[in-house]
Write a protein that holds these residues in place. Structure first.
Motif, PDB file in Angstrom:
ATOM      1  N   SER A 109      -0.832   6.291  -3.683  1.00 19.71           N
ATOM      2  CA  SER A 109      -1.055   6.011  -2.024  1.00 19.71           C
ATOM      3  C   SER A 109       0.002   6.066  -1.153  1.00 19.71           C
ATOM      4  O   SER A 109      -0.183   6.469   0.017  1.00 19.71           O
ATOM      5  CB  SER A 109      -1.788   4.619  -1.936  1.00 19.71           C
ATOM      6  OG  SER A 109      -1.970   4.206  -0.995  1.00 19.71           O
ATOM      7  N   CYS A 168       7.383   1.660   1.696  1.00 22.52           N
ATOM      8  CA  CYS A 168       6.679   1.098   1.011  1.00 22.52           C
ATOM      9  C   CYS A 168       7.301   0.686  -0.501  1.00 22.52           C
ATOM     10  O   CYS A 168       6.461   0.101  -1.352  1.00 22.52           O
ATOM     11  CB  CYS A 168       5.324   1.961   0.407  1.00 22.52           C
ATOM     12  SG  CYS A 168       4.370   2.368   1.906  1.00 22.52           S
ATOM     13  N   THR A 206      -1.407   1.449   2.256  1.00 22.98           N
ATOM     14  CA  THR A 206      -0.821   1.030   1.099  1.00 22.98           C
ATOM     15  C   THR A 206      -0.220  -0.341   1.133  1.00 22.98           C
ATOM     16  O   THR A 206      -0.117  -1.040   0.164  1.00 22.98           O
ATOM     17  CB  THR A 206       0.341   2.184   0.899  1.00 22.98           C
ATOM     18  OG1 THR A 206      -0.150   3.454   0.812  1.00 22.98           O
ATOM     19  CG2 THR A 206       1.070   1.881  -0.401  1.00 22.98           C
TER      20      THR A 206
END
Length: 206
Positions: free
Chosen positions: A160, A169, A141
């Motif tokens: 993801s 993320c 990711t």
């Protein structure tokens, strides 16, 4: 990215140390207490989030459907992929991937729950698979966010990321999807975070 690399290096260091020293007495009883601490940390992190009430009040149907789609997609593709893996059965593959990027919890939880049925050595191997598979999901990711955004859309980047959409993320999601997707990413990560232990426990019990 840096954090994921550090985790990999720690794993390699632990693997080398374990290979050289052998089984450490009391290690498995220590790991179960570490598991309890991780579970406590999950609840503490969610409960002390000052924005939790606001996020829950502002929940939209699409915010709830995205983590559901993430989990369904993960389980479906894992089930299909398990037919090409002879080493582990479908339930074991589902236990590994239902963590959705939560490598620290999944590796310990899978090892502990599968130890009675598989034995210490094999359960530890499966826990290692859970660790690496979920680290690679996070790394994919982080590295592939711009391509995922371009080909599949911003929701795909969040999906993801799995559970890491709420922390590791999140900067990549902000950069490639825009600030407007931050609330969805946080809610997505929190809901996946809550559901992960239940899915892992369920598939490990099959």
């Amino acid at each position: 990215m840096k954090g994921s690399i550090i985790v990999l290096l720690c794993f390699i260091a632990g693997w080398i140390t374990g290979s050289l020293t052998g089984v450490i007495d009391g290690f498995h009883s220590l790991s179960i207490w570490l598991l309890y601490f991780l579970m406590f940390q999950v609840g503490l992190g969610i409960g002390t989030n000052p924005d939790l009430g606001r996020m829950l009040r502002s929940l939209r149907m699409t915010d709830v459907l995205l983590p559901v789609a993430t989990m369904c997609g993960t389980l479906i593709f894992t089930a299909v992929g398990s037919f090409f893996i002879s080493r582990w059965n479908m339930a074991e593959c589902l236990a590994v991937n239902s963590a959705c990027g939560y490598y620290s919890l999944s590796s310990i939880l899978v090892s502990q729950l599968k130890e009675p049925s598989l034995g210490v050595a094999i359960a530890t191997q499966l826990g290692t698979v859970a660790l690496l598979a979920n680290i690679f999901r996070e790394l994919t990711t982080l590295v592939g966010a711009p391509l995922i955004r371009r080909w599949l859309g911003p929701e795909a980047v969040i999906s993801s990321a799995g559970v890491t959409s709420v922390d590791v993320c999140l900067p990549a999601i902000r950069r490639w999807c825009g600030p407007s997707y931050i609330p969805s990413a946080i809610i997505h990560g929190v809901l996946i975070d809550i559901s992960t232990p239940f899915f892992i426990s369920f598939f490990c019990s099959i």
